[in-house]
Write an enzyme that holds these catalytic residues in place. Sequence first.
Site, PDB file in Angstrom:
ATOM      1  CG  ASP A 162      -9.853   2.260  -2.627  1.00 11.14           C
ATOM      2  OD1 ASP A 162      -8.906   3.024  -2.384  1.00 11.14           O
ATOM      3  OD2 ASP A 162     -11.018   2.470  -2.228  1.00 11.14           O
TER       4      ASP A 162
HETATM    5  C1  LAN Z   1     -10.264   9.883   1.491  1.00  5.74           C
HETATM    6  C2  LAN Z   1     -10.789  10.023   0.143  1.00  5.74           C
HETATM    7  C3  LAN Z   1     -10.794   8.806  -0.692  1.00  5.74           C
HETATM    8  C4  LAN Z   1     -10.896   7.543   0.105  1.00  5.74           C
HETATM    9  C5  LAN Z   1     -11.246   6.301  -0.761  1.00  5.74           C
HETATM   10  C6  LAN Z   1     -10.316   6.082  -1.930  1.00  5.74           C
HETATM   11  C7  LAN Z   1     -12.663   6.492  -1.344  1.00  5.74           C
HETATM   12  C8  LAN Z   1     -11.272   5.091   0.151  1.00  5.74           C
HETATM   13  O1  LAN Z   1     -11.727   3.961  -0.536  1.00  5.74           O
HETATM   14  C9  LAN Z   1      -9.945   4.929   0.867  1.00  5.74           C
HETATM   15  C10 LAN Z   1      -9.659   6.147   1.752  1.00  5.74           C
HETATM   16  C11 LAN Z   1      -9.638   7.473   0.992  1.00  5.74           C
HETATM   17  C12 LAN Z   1      -8.338   7.580   0.251  1.00  5.74           C
HETATM   18  C13 LAN Z   1      -9.700   8.685   1.922  1.00  5.74           C
HETATM   19  C14 LAN Z   1      -9.064   8.654   3.253  1.00  5.74           C
HETATM   20  C15 LAN Z   1      -9.360   9.823   4.206  1.00  5.74           C
HETATM   21  C16 LAN Z   1      -9.470  11.160   3.496  1.00  5.74           C
HETATM   22  C17 LAN Z   1      -8.151  11.480   2.860  1.00  5.74           C
HETATM   23  C18 LAN Z   1     -10.569  11.014   2.432  1.00  5.74           C
HETATM   24  C19 LAN Z   1     -11.942  10.672   2.973  1.00  5.74           C
HETATM   25  C20 LAN Z   1     -10.669  12.425   1.926  1.00  5.74           C
HETATM   26  C21 LAN Z   1     -10.485  13.304   3.184  1.00  5.74           C
HETATM   27  C22 LAN Z   1      -9.953  12.384   4.295  1.00  5.74           C
HETATM   28  C23 LAN Z   1      -8.965  13.117   5.198  1.00  5.74           C
HETATM   29  C24 LAN Z   1      -8.567  12.244   6.353  1.00  5.74           C
HETATM   30  C25 LAN Z   1      -9.616  14.401   5.663  1.00  5.74           C
HETATM   31  C26 LAN Z   1      -8.828  15.199   6.644  1.00  5.74           C
HETATM   32  C27 LAN Z   1      -9.301  14.942   7.981  1.00  5.74           C
HETATM   33  C28 LAN Z   1      -8.608  14.339   8.924  1.00  5.74           C
HETATM   34  C29 LAN Z   1      -9.332  13.599   9.940  1.00  5.74           C
HETATM   35  C30 LAN Z   1      -7.130  14.352   8.980  1.00  5.74           C
END
Ligand code: LAN
Length: 750
Positions: free
Chosen positions: A476
């Site tokens: 996205d």
């Molecule tokens: C994110 C941030 C953005 C998010 C969106 C783009 C909003 C979503 O539509 C797709 C998934 C994504 C890219 C996403 C995936 C997981 C992330 C990277 C996070 C929520 C930000 C932090 C998270 C990450 C996994 C945190 C670290 C923790 C672990 C469990 C490894």
Amino acid sequence: MSEEQFVYPVPEASDLSRWRLKTDLVGRHTWHYLATDDDPEGESNVKDWPQDNATKFHLNILKPADLPFDVPTEKATTPEESARRGMEFVRAVQCPTSGHWAGDYGGPMFLIPGLVISLYVAGTLEQAMPRVYRQEMIRYLLNLQHPEQGGWGLHIEDKSTMFGTALNYVVLRILGVPRNCVQLARAREFMAKHDGAYTVPAWGKFWLALMNVYSWEGLNPVQPELWLLPYALPIHPGRYWCHTRMVYLPMSYCYAHRITVPINQFIRSLREELYPGTPFAKVDWMAARNAVAAPDNYSPHTQVLDSAYVVLGGVEACMPPFLRARAVEEVAMLVRAEDDNTRGIGIGPVSKVINMVVAWHREGADSEWYQMHMDRVPDYLWMGADGLRMTGTNGSQLWDAAFYVQAMISCGAEAMALDPTNREAESVRASMNAALRFLDQTIVRRDVPNHARVYREPSVGGYPFSTNHCGWTVADCTAEGLRAAMSLQSQRFAPRGIFRHRDHQASMDLLLAQQNPDGGFSSYEPRRGPTILEAINPAEVFSDIMVEYSYVELTSACSQAMVEFRHHYPEYRPQDIGKALERCYQFILSSQKPDGSWYGSWGVCFTYGGWFGLEGLATFQQFYSNSEASRRGCDFLLAHQNADGGWAESYLSSSEKVYHGLERSTAVHTAWVVMGLLAARCPNTDAIKRAVKLIMERQLPEGNWPQESIVGNFNKNCMISYPNYTDAFSLWALGRFNRISKHDFDYEAE
Ligand code: LAN
């Protein structure tokens, strides 16, 4: 404890006027504390580096007089005026070098511990975080201690959990807070109530084992040999969701080596503090493996997982050394590749800091590999008014920029920029062109070398969530980046040729390759493993993390991007796009719940899902008037409108998967719903007008919107802050409302 107790004085804030947020061309941000003539602590000198408005804004010290416009005393009386003011503010805090908007991407409370413990293990804490940073981190953590329960949770709004409490306790001790202060005594009380820190969830056990305050015997196996299995087996870690596999990868290295710091007086003391009532030597480590404190146990182990652990435990006892050695080499190679491919940033904050431990263990703290990591620690540190925290990624640069751009275009930026009588024209042009250059810096134009060997997908044409240097592309983010880039590039004032047509087409190629067999889109990659792998989810505090899933938000965003792309490039792969769209449509329909709602996985929660669901249907010309699904989607949202005219949801909606409204509406939730209802051409224009009024009422005199409750989510149970959402979505909703109200709510005329 019999020691005398005192209240540890929460450190006073450092001199906020000495902090600078530095951004470079690709949007990397780092915080710097500057020296003054009277105080040499810090870099450079405040006189040589003035504090810009973006920095002041993020530290909450921006004054009306700093702004390049007069701050009005009255609220805006029309939505047009409200949007104009919002845009003016947003331009004033755009980062001058990069053209993006920075922001605090904090929220999770389990990130600082990984960083501080890794740095402690490698003996580089002081090098990575000078005194002021450490003081600011103590201030942040003490500010966030739960006032009643005495601990810390999984995220800033959470109840206390053992994960948050045991780990942040250790952090505060490492940072120099003495054990006999009242704050730590209260945290110990919380831990005692839940049987002591040995009930910390699995990832906590890992960090405590590195600190030598948990026995490696108390951890279920994390074996690197899994990476040597044939990829054809569904259990191969290369098939897991990328974040999960990138965390377990370096973890398995540390497990294989049972890496731990040498025991000393400090560690001995911690061992006493963490296990009140049970001497460390007496802890039953075998029982500890599966012990999880009640408040933490969100995804309890399944029978399958427990049985698998018994088998793997047996295997571990007789693992042939040659096999272990080979597996460790394979894992180290993959860790190194990830670090090289992301310039030491890593895909996320947890894997980054474990990779750092691997680099230190293999090559030492002085090695170029480890120093590459050290160089990227500041990318994850964010200084706020309440102290210094670690962020969920190295920022949300691309994601926020794509929304700001679309919001401003919808607010009529093009007309403003081209109007010779408009005194803001030049500033609008400059801002939009800076954003265009930022998008150009951020699109990924090369694949990771030998990508399949290191379990990566192609990346050309994709956009990452944060910066080009991280480089992991997200479906996205690609969709929103592509939309923003196409529309910016076609603004009549935009410089020509920043993007080539081929760039946009490459984005579309990448999207088309990412659709799942169920028609939906997942986050970074198409799903690689079966969902049954969820039965061996070992993380306890998160759910749905083992493989990729299709999400309504991503599917909707990708559909919208395809429709817009088709408009710009009708000749490019029309059949493929048509087929992909048809499958998206089916997925969006099938993901709607019987009550008409959509669960949003990355924002809190049904308002977020509802916006994307309705917007997705609208791309297929399915509206309130001609679609049962759209009607039910609208009705669900309308039924939850608050008395004040807006919407608000608690984070509990995300973790409990049922709508939890909050009485006081927030601008962000309201804006999502307004956009959803407008997309669906909802005939209840009164409801929409009341909602827009709420957004206008919430606007601050400077033109921006205040931070309200937390609105980001991941893995169902953890929340994350998106401070830029308040302005980006309020503006976008206003912009879209203004276009429709101009036509007297004749949606067709739009
Ligand atoms: C994110 C941030 C953005 C998010 C969106 C783009 C909003 C979503 O539509 C797709 C998934 C994504 C890219 C996403 C995936 C997981 C992330 C990277 C996070 C929520 C930000 C932090 C998270 C990450 C996994 C945190 C670290 C923790 C672990 C469990 C490894």
